[in-house]
Enzyme design. Structure first.
Site, PDB file in Angstrom:
ATOM      1  N   HIS A 275      41.638  44.064  34.318  1.00 61.14           N
ATOM      2  CA  HIS A 275      42.317  42.817  33.922  1.00 61.14           C
ATOM      3  C   HIS A 275      43.636  42.996  33.150  1.00 61.14           C
ATOM      4  O   HIS A 275      44.687  42.512  33.563  1.00 61.14           O
ATOM      5  CB  HIS A 275      41.391  41.977  33.033  1.00 61.14           C
ATOM      6  CG  HIS A 275      40.013  41.793  33.532  1.00 61.14           C
ATOM      7  ND1 HIS A 275      39.687  40.891  34.508  1.00 61.14           N
ATOM      8  CD2 HIS A 275      38.835  42.392  33.183  1.00 61.14           C
ATOM      9  CE1 HIS A 275      38.389  40.909  34.745  1.00 61.14           C
ATOM     10  NE2 HIS A 275      37.843  41.821  33.950  1.00 61.14           N
TER      11      HIS A 275
HETATM   12  C1  BDR Z   1      39.113  40.123  29.316  1.00 62.01           C
HETATM   13  O1  BDR Z   1      37.984  40.269  28.478  1.00 62.01           O
HETATM   14  C2  BDR Z   1      37.852  41.576  28.031  1.00 62.01           C
HETATM   15  O2  BDR Z   1      36.561  42.048  28.204  1.00 62.01           O
HETATM   16  C3  BDR Z   1      38.878  42.396  28.767  1.00 62.01           C
HETATM   17  O3  BDR Z   1      39.421  43.380  27.908  1.00 62.01           O
HETATM   18  C4  BDR Z   1      39.905  41.401  29.207  1.00 62.01           C
HETATM   19  O4  BDR Z   1      40.918  41.238  28.253  1.00 62.01           O
HETATM   20  C5  BDR Z   1      38.639  39.813  30.705  1.00 62.01           C
HETATM   21  O5  BDR Z   1      37.951  38.613  30.674  1.00 62.01           O
END
Ligand code: BDR
Ligand code: CA
Length: 347
Positions: A275
């Site tokens: 992400h």
């Molecule tokens: C987001 O949530 C976290 O677990 C990850 O680092 C990312 O920023 C994804 O939903």
């Protein structure tokens, strides 16, 4: 080549780690500060993880400012507990025949990142890198105030620090080029209505940011679950043979396994999202974004349906001004190439 000045606000986190490696190793960004926020784990752990990653990749010159322990209005631990309660309610996990994925001891964070927030690699015990004497919000304000050019802010965790910055230093908003955030979701629903972890943790901060008037580009689940790394990406990074490559390899392997078992209903195999790196990649090379729409985006905070749900008016029926560019797709092969190259350029 002129480097783009940026501040990265993060909660490492495996994909935050990759975001830092990409930002530093791309050589295209001038990282003026890294600030930390409670999110994937407690503030203590995310701050320690950020310092560890930066030292390990050779980015000792980048100042690190510690943020606040809790979201602006809510309590971090309570929000994490609520997330697990929602998962039970929405019957997300476990899939048939699987073991219960509910974390036992680790109510401090998001399950995919493990107990420390960055499980899967052991950093050297002693880290000479220290955090700055200034906290996150003051550090961001100082960077903005002192910069001759506008600075891009890249939040890859809950928007707590950015919301506080907006409220405390409205005079500095004109110094922000734009906010390239990982968070939110428009159409991709992960088996629960419009829920993305970062906006879920601090809905009030997200609302302040969405209403700030600063240009925003949003890399939410719509795009991050399309742009997946695979075992070949890991193999290429492992083959580099430097310290950063070894760290990234171990952490990406861990994240793929843990993400795919804790979100087993997505049926991902030998691939996983990364992400936060998407929000950095879009700043390094905007042509990587192949599909996006300017939309009016708001967030649920009143508890009517689902606090933290981003509400993206993609039909324009609300007749409200578009405040966010929502990204739907990116050029995956070029994105993955950037990750490999950046790992190679680090220590
Ligand atoms: C987001 O949530 C976290 O677990 C990850 O680092 C990312 O920023 C994804 O939903
Ligand atoms: Ca994150």
């Amino acid at each position: 080549m002129r480097k783009i000045p940026v501040i990265i606000d993060c909660d490492p986190g495996h994909d935050d780690m990759m975001a830092l490696v990409l930002a530093y190793g791309s050589k295209a960004l001038d990282i003026r500060a890294v600030t930390t926020v409670a999110g994937n784990n407690t503030l203590d752990n995310t701050t320690r993880n950020a310092l560890n990653v930066l030292h390990y990749i050779g980015a000792d010159e980048v100042p690190v400012g510690r943020g606040t322990k809790n979201p602006i209005v809510r309590d971090h631990q309570e929000r994490i507990a609520q997330l697990y309660a929602m998962r039970r309610k929405w019957k997300m996990t476990p899939a048939a025949g699987e073991k219960e994925q509910e974390p036992k001891k680790q109510v401090t964070g998001a399950s995919a990142h493990g107990v420390s927030g960055l499980d899967g690699f052991t950093f050297p015990e002693e880290n000479p890198k220290r955090e700055a004497s200034m906290g996150a919000v003051e550090l961001m304000a100082k960077v903005l105030r002192e910069s001759e050019e506008k600075v891009t802010i890249i939040p890859t965790g809950p928007l707590t620090n950015i919301g506080l910055l907006v409220r405390a230093f409205p005079d500095l908003l004109c110094k922000i080029e734009r906010i390239s955030m990982m968070g939110g979701t428009s159409e991709f629903v992960l088996n629960r209505p419009f829920m993305e972890f970062n906006t879920l943790l601090d809905p009030e901060a997200t609302k302040i940011v969405f209403e700030s008037g600063v240009p925003i580009i949003m890399f939410g689940y719509d795009v991050t679950y399309r742009v997946l790394y695979d075992t070949e990406t890991i193999r290429r990074i492992e083959a580099i043979g430097n310290d950063t490559g070894r760290m990234v390899t171990a952490l990406l392997k861990y994240f793929m396994a843990s993400h795919n078992s804790s979100l087993s209903h997505l049926n991902l195999k030998d691939v996983a999202p990364i992400h936060d790196a998407c929000a950095v990649a879009g700043v390094i090379d905007p042509t990587l974004v192949t599909e996006s729409k300017m939309l009016h985006v708001d967030i649920e905070t009143a508890g009517t349906y689902f606090d933290g749900a981003t509400v993206c008016d993609y039909t324009g029926c609300l007749k409200l001004p578009a405040n966010v560019e929502v990204v739907y797709n990116m050029d995956t092969p070029r994105f993955l190439d950037l990750l490999v190259k950046a790992s190679e350029n680090c220590k």
